[in-house]
Design a protein around this motif. Sequence first.
Motif, PDB file in Angstrom:
ATOM      1  N   ASP A  91      36.001  42.386  42.280  1.00 56.62           N
ATOM      2  CA  ASP A  91      37.132  41.652  42.740  1.00 56.62           C
ATOM      3  C   ASP A  91      38.091  41.008  41.647  1.00 56.62           C
ATOM      4  OD1 ASP A  91      36.596  42.113  45.527  1.00 56.62           O
ATOM      5  OD2 ASP A  91      35.183  39.982  45.335  1.00 56.62           O
ATOM      6  N   LEU A  92      37.594  40.796  40.584  1.00 58.89           N
ATOM      7  CA  LEU A  92      38.026  40.062  39.380  1.00 58.89           C
ATOM      8  C   LEU A  92      39.053  41.045  38.947  1.00 58.89           C
ATOM      9  CD1 LEU A  92      36.827  37.709  36.654  1.00 58.89           C
ATOM     10  CD2 LEU A  92      37.985  40.145  36.117  1.00 58.89           C
ATOM     11  N   ILE A  93      38.614  42.434  38.573  1.00 63.31           N
ATOM     12  CA  ILE A  93      39.476  43.449  38.517  1.00 63.31           C
ATOM     13  C   ILE A  93      40.767  43.649  38.966  1.00 63.31           C
ATOM     14  CG2 ILE A  93      39.304  46.104  37.874  1.00 63.31           C
ATOM     15  CD1 ILE A  93      36.536  45.849  37.215  1.00 63.31           C
ATOM     16  N   LEU A  94      40.554  43.545  40.403  1.00 66.10           N
ATOM     17  CA  LEU A  94      41.387  44.000  41.508  1.00 66.10           C
ATOM     18  C   LEU A  94      42.539  42.612  41.357  1.00 66.10           C
ATOM     19  CD1 LEU A  94      39.479  45.245  44.282  1.00 66.10           C
ATOM     20  CD2 LEU A  94      41.135  46.660  42.967  1.00 66.10           C
ATOM     21  N   GLU A  95      41.925  41.392  41.417  1.00 67.69           N
ATOM     22  CA  GLU A  95      42.735  40.243  41.353  1.00 67.69           C
ATOM     23  C   GLU A  95      43.524  40.200  40.196  1.00 67.69           C
ATOM     24  OE1 GLU A  95      39.897  37.178  41.806  1.00 67.69           O
ATOM     25  OE2 GLU A  95      39.542  37.722  43.922  1.00 67.69           O
ATOM     26  N   ARG A  96      43.260  40.668  38.993  1.00 69.42           N
ATOM     27  CA  ARG A  96      43.916  40.509  37.562  1.00 69.42           C
ATOM     28  C   ARG A  96      44.843  41.889  37.463  1.00 69.42           C
ATOM     29  NH1 ARG A  96      40.457  37.494  33.076  1.00 69.42           N
ATOM     30  NH2 ARG A  96      39.585  35.516  34.637  1.00 69.42           N
ATOM     31  N   GLU A  97      44.772  42.777  38.539  1.00 72.79           N
ATOM     32  CA  GLU A  97      45.554  43.787  38.437  1.00 72.79           C
ATOM     33  C   GLU A  97      45.352  44.808  37.381  1.00 72.79           C
ATOM     34  OE1 GLU A  97      49.854  42.790  39.365  1.00 72.79           O
ATOM     35  OE2 GLU A  97      49.213  42.125  41.354  1.00 72.79           O
ATOM     36  N   LEU A  98      44.331  44.957  37.001  1.00 70.36           N
ATOM     37  CA  LEU A  98      43.667  45.656  36.132  1.00 70.36           C
ATOM     38  C   LEU A  98      43.859  47.304  36.328  1.00 70.36           C
ATOM     39  CD1 LEU A  98      40.809  43.683  34.167  1.00 70.36           C
ATOM     40  CD2 LEU A  98      43.142  43.498  33.489  1.00 70.36           C
ATOM     41  N   ASP A  99      44.046  48.217  35.545  1.00 71.64           N
ATOM     42  CA  ASP A  99      44.218  49.524  35.835  1.00 71.64           C
ATOM     43  C   ASP A  99      42.958  50.327  34.974  1.00 71.64           C
ATOM     44  OD1 ASP A  99      44.726  51.936  36.994  1.00 71.64           O
ATOM     45  OD2 ASP A  99      46.965  51.730  36.267  1.00 71.64           O
ATOM     46  N   ALA A 100      42.978  51.350  35.246  1.00 72.82           N
ATOM     47  CA  ALA A 100      42.102  52.370  34.480  1.00 72.82           C
ATOM     48  C   ALA A 100      42.386  52.437  32.922  1.00 72.82           C
ATOM     49  CB  ALA A 100      42.131  53.861  34.835  1.00 72.82           C
ATOM     50  N   GLY A 101      41.400  52.112  32.354  1.00 69.68           N
ATOM     51  CA  GLY A 101      41.834  52.197  30.727  1.00 69.68           C
ATOM     52  C   GLY A 101      42.152  50.703  30.203  1.00 69.68           C
ATOM     53  N   ASP A 102      42.212  49.761  31.142  1.00 66.59           N
ATOM     54  CA  ASP A 102      42.561  48.353  30.532  1.00 66.59           C
ATOM     55  C   ASP A 102      41.355  47.523  30.207  1.00 66.59           C
ATOM     56  OD1 ASP A 102      45.231  48.719  31.153  1.00 66.59           O
ATOM     57  OD2 ASP A 102      45.202  47.607  33.145  1.00 66.59           O
ATOM     58  N   PRO A 103      41.710  46.732  29.391  1.00 64.39           N
ATOM     59  CA  PRO A 103      40.258  46.117  28.729  1.00 64.39           C
ATOM     60  C   PRO A 103      39.812  44.910  29.819  1.00 64.39           C
ATOM     61  CG  PRO A 103      42.178  45.506  27.366  1.00 64.39           C
ATOM     62  CD  PRO A 103      42.631  46.306  28.310  1.00 64.39           C
ATOM     63  N   LEU A 104      38.680  44.847  29.766  1.00 60.83           N
ATOM     64  CA  LEU A 104      37.968  43.431  30.640  1.00 60.83           C
ATOM     65  C   LEU A 104      37.965  42.509  29.868  1.00 60.83           C
ATOM     66  CD1 LEU A 104      37.199  46.050  32.522  1.00 60.83           C
ATOM     67  CD2 LEU A 104      35.184  44.579  33.075  1.00 60.83           C
ATOM     68  N   PRO A 105      37.947  41.203  30.591  1.00 59.99           N
ATOM     69  CA  PRO A 105      37.732  40.120  29.548  1.00 59.99           C
ATOM     70  C   PRO A 105      36.124  40.250  28.952  1.00 59.99           C
ATOM     71  CG  PRO A 105      38.153  39.350  31.900  1.00 59.99           C
ATOM     72  CD  PRO A 105      37.940  41.017  31.997  1.00 59.99           C
ATOM     73  N   THR A 106      36.023  39.424  27.916  1.00 59.26           N
ATOM     74  CA  THR A 106      34.678  39.469  27.009  1.00 59.26           C
ATOM     75  C   THR A 106      33.693  38.880  27.726  1.00 59.26           C
ATOM     76  OG1 THR A 106      35.084  37.221  26.213  1.00 59.26           O
ATOM     77  CG2 THR A 106      35.863  38.920  24.898  1.00 59.26           C
ATOM     78  N   GLU A 107      32.215  39.358  27.457  1.00 56.63           N
ATOM     79  CA  GLU A 107      31.226  38.812  28.104  1.00 56.63           C
ATOM     80  C   GLU A 107      31.201  37.175  28.297  1.00 56.63           C
ATOM     81  OE1 GLU A 107      27.462  40.005  26.304  1.00 56.63           O
ATOM     82  OE2 GLU A 107      27.630  42.084  27.217  1.00 56.63           O
ATOM     83  N   ASN A 108      31.691  36.725  27.075  1.00 58.59           N
ATOM     84  CA  ASN A 108      31.630  35.047  27.413  1.00 58.59           C
ATOM     85  C   ASN A 108      32.666  34.753  28.667  1.00 58.59           C
ATOM     86  OD1 ASN A 108      29.765  34.583  25.368  1.00 58.59           O
ATOM     87  ND2 ASN A 108      31.085  34.586  23.729  1.00 58.59           N
ATOM     88  N   GLU A 109      33.988  35.289  28.256  1.00 59.99           N
ATOM     89  CA  GLU A 109      34.932  35.005  29.354  1.00 59.99           C
ATOM     90  C   GLU A 109      34.393  35.204  30.758  1.00 59.99           C
ATOM     91  OE1 GLU A 109      38.868  35.594  26.404  1.00 59.99           O
ATOM     92  OE2 GLU A 109      38.080  37.357  27.613  1.00 59.99           O
ATOM     93  N   LEU A 110      33.899  36.554  30.893  1.00 58.09           N
ATOM     94  CA  LEU A 110      33.430  36.923  32.195  1.00 58.09           C
ATOM     95  C   LEU A 110      32.178  35.912  32.819  1.00 58.09           C
ATOM     96  CD1 LEU A 110      33.271  40.804  32.303  1.00 58.09           C
ATOM     97  CD2 LEU A 110      34.869  39.493  33.627  1.00 58.09           C
ATOM     98  N   ALA A 111      31.382  35.422  32.085  1.00 62.98           N
ATOM     99  CA  ALA A 111      30.450  34.960  32.327  1.00 62.98           C
ATOM    100  C   ALA A 111      30.696  33.645  32.714  1.00 62.98           C
ATOM    101  CB  ALA A 111      29.333  34.526  31.178  1.00 62.98           C
ATOM    102  N   ALA A 112      31.669  32.839  31.979  1.00 61.08           N
ATOM    103  CA  ALA A 112      32.305  31.610  32.356  1.00 61.08           C
ATOM    104  C   ALA A 112      33.062  31.496  33.705  1.00 61.08           C
ATOM    105  CB  ALA A 112      33.243  31.000  31.078  1.00 61.08           C
ATOM    106  N   ALA A 113      33.907  32.827  33.725  1.00 61.61           N
ATOM    107  CA  ALA A 113      34.904  32.768  34.940  1.00 61.61           C
ATOM    108  C   ALA A 113      33.799  33.116  36.221  1.00 61.61           C
ATOM    109  CB  ALA A 113      35.753  34.077  34.769  1.00 61.61           C
ATOM    110  N   LEU A 114      32.695  33.678  36.139  1.00 59.70           N
ATOM    111  CA  LEU A 114      31.686  33.980  37.361  1.00 59.70           C
ATOM    112  C   LEU A 114      30.850  33.027  37.649  1.00 59.70           C
ATOM    113  CD1 LEU A 114      31.967  38.076  36.924  1.00 59.70           C
ATOM    114  CD2 LEU A 114      33.056  36.814  38.499  1.00 59.70           C
ATOM    115  N   GLY A 115      30.662  32.202  36.390  1.00 58.22           N
ATOM    116  CA  GLY A 115      29.446  31.133  36.592  1.00 58.22           C
ATOM    117  C   GLY A 115      28.181  31.654  36.574  1.00 58.22           C
ATOM    118  N   VAL A 116      27.781  32.795  35.468  1.00 55.57           N
ATOM    119  CA  VAL A 116      26.561  33.281  35.321  1.00 55.57           C
ATOM    120  C   VAL A 116      26.293  33.387  33.775  1.00 55.57           C
ATOM    121  CG1 VAL A 116      26.835  34.649  37.617  1.00 55.57           C
ATOM    122  CG2 VAL A 116      27.572  35.742  35.356  1.00 55.57           C
ATOM    123  N   GLY A 117      24.675  33.712  33.861  1.00 55.54           N
ATOM    124  CA  GLY A 117      24.541  33.936  32.562  1.00 55.54           C
ATOM    125  C   GLY A 117      24.962  35.500  31.824  1.00 55.54           C
ATOM    126  N   ARG A 118      24.756  35.279  30.575  1.00 57.72           N
ATOM    127  CA  ARG A 118      24.992  36.557  29.903  1.00 57.72           C
ATOM    128  C   ARG A 118      24.253  37.625  30.177  1.00 57.72           C
ATOM    129  NH1 ARG A 118      27.031  35.743  23.805  1.00 57.72           N
ATOM    130  NH2 ARG A 118      27.364  38.240  24.040  1.00 57.72           N
TER     131      ARG A 118
END
Length: 242
Positions: A27-54
Motif C-alpha cells: 500500500d505504501l508503494i502505491l500511495e507514494r506512486e512508486l514505479d518499477a525500479g524506483d527506490p524504496l525508503p530505507t529500512e529505518n524509514e519504513l520501520a518508522a512509517a509502519l510502526g514495526v521493528g526492523r
Amino acid sequence: MSTSGIASQARFSAQARLRALQSDIMDLILERELDAGDPLPTENELAAALGVGRNTLRESLKVLQALGVVEIRHGFGMFVAPSNFDALADGMTFRGRLSLRHKGDEALELVDVRQALESGLIGGAMDSMTSSQLAAVEESVVRMEELAAAGQTFVEADAEFHRRLFEPLNNALLVSLLAVFWKVYRQINVEVGAGAEDLTETAAVHRGIFEAVAGGDKALAAERLNRHFDGIRHRIYEVIGK
C-alpha cells in the motif's frame, strides 16, 4: 487451552501480522506512486512509517522479494521490482509436475487456461499481423520441420512459434503469461515424455495452424489450436492413467 493449542494460535497470529505488514508495504508503494525500479525508503524509514521493528520488517521484505514485489540489492538498497513472473512460474511448475503423480488436475487446468488464451486471442492477433510477422511465424515452423526431419526435439522453436503468433497484439502481460505457461509445459513435457516419432506430427500440427493464419481463416486457426491442445491433454491422460 493446551500448550500446543496456544503455540499454534500464536504462530497463526504472527503469520497474520506478517501478511498484514506485507500488505501495508505494498500500500505504501502505491500511495507514494512508486514505479518499477524506483527506490524504496530505507529500512529505518519504513520501520518508522509502519510502526514495526526492523527484524519483523525484514521478514516481510524477504517474502515480498520472493513474490517479485520488492528487489533487494545488497549494498545499494531496496527497489520496486520489475515485472517478474519467475515465482508464479516456479509455483505452477511444481503444482503441475506434482499433479502428474496423482490425479493430474493442475496439469490439465494449466492446459485448459493456455488453450482458452490462445484460441480466444488468435483472431485479434491475425487482425494486427504484418507480412513480416507472418513470415517470422513460418520461419519457426520451418525450423521445427527441419529439426523433426533430423529426429531432434524443438522445444525452443515451438515456444518461439507461439510467441511470434501473438506478438502482433503488443500485450506484454500476455507474452509474460505465455512464457510462464511454456515453462510449466516444458517441465510437464519432460515428465510426460516425448518420443521422436511424435516430432513430425507435431511439426505438421504447427504447419496447419500457420496455414490457417496465413489464409485469414480465424475459425480454422482457433479450431486447429484447440486440437493442438487436445493432443497435449491426451498425453497427460495417458500418464495419469485416465
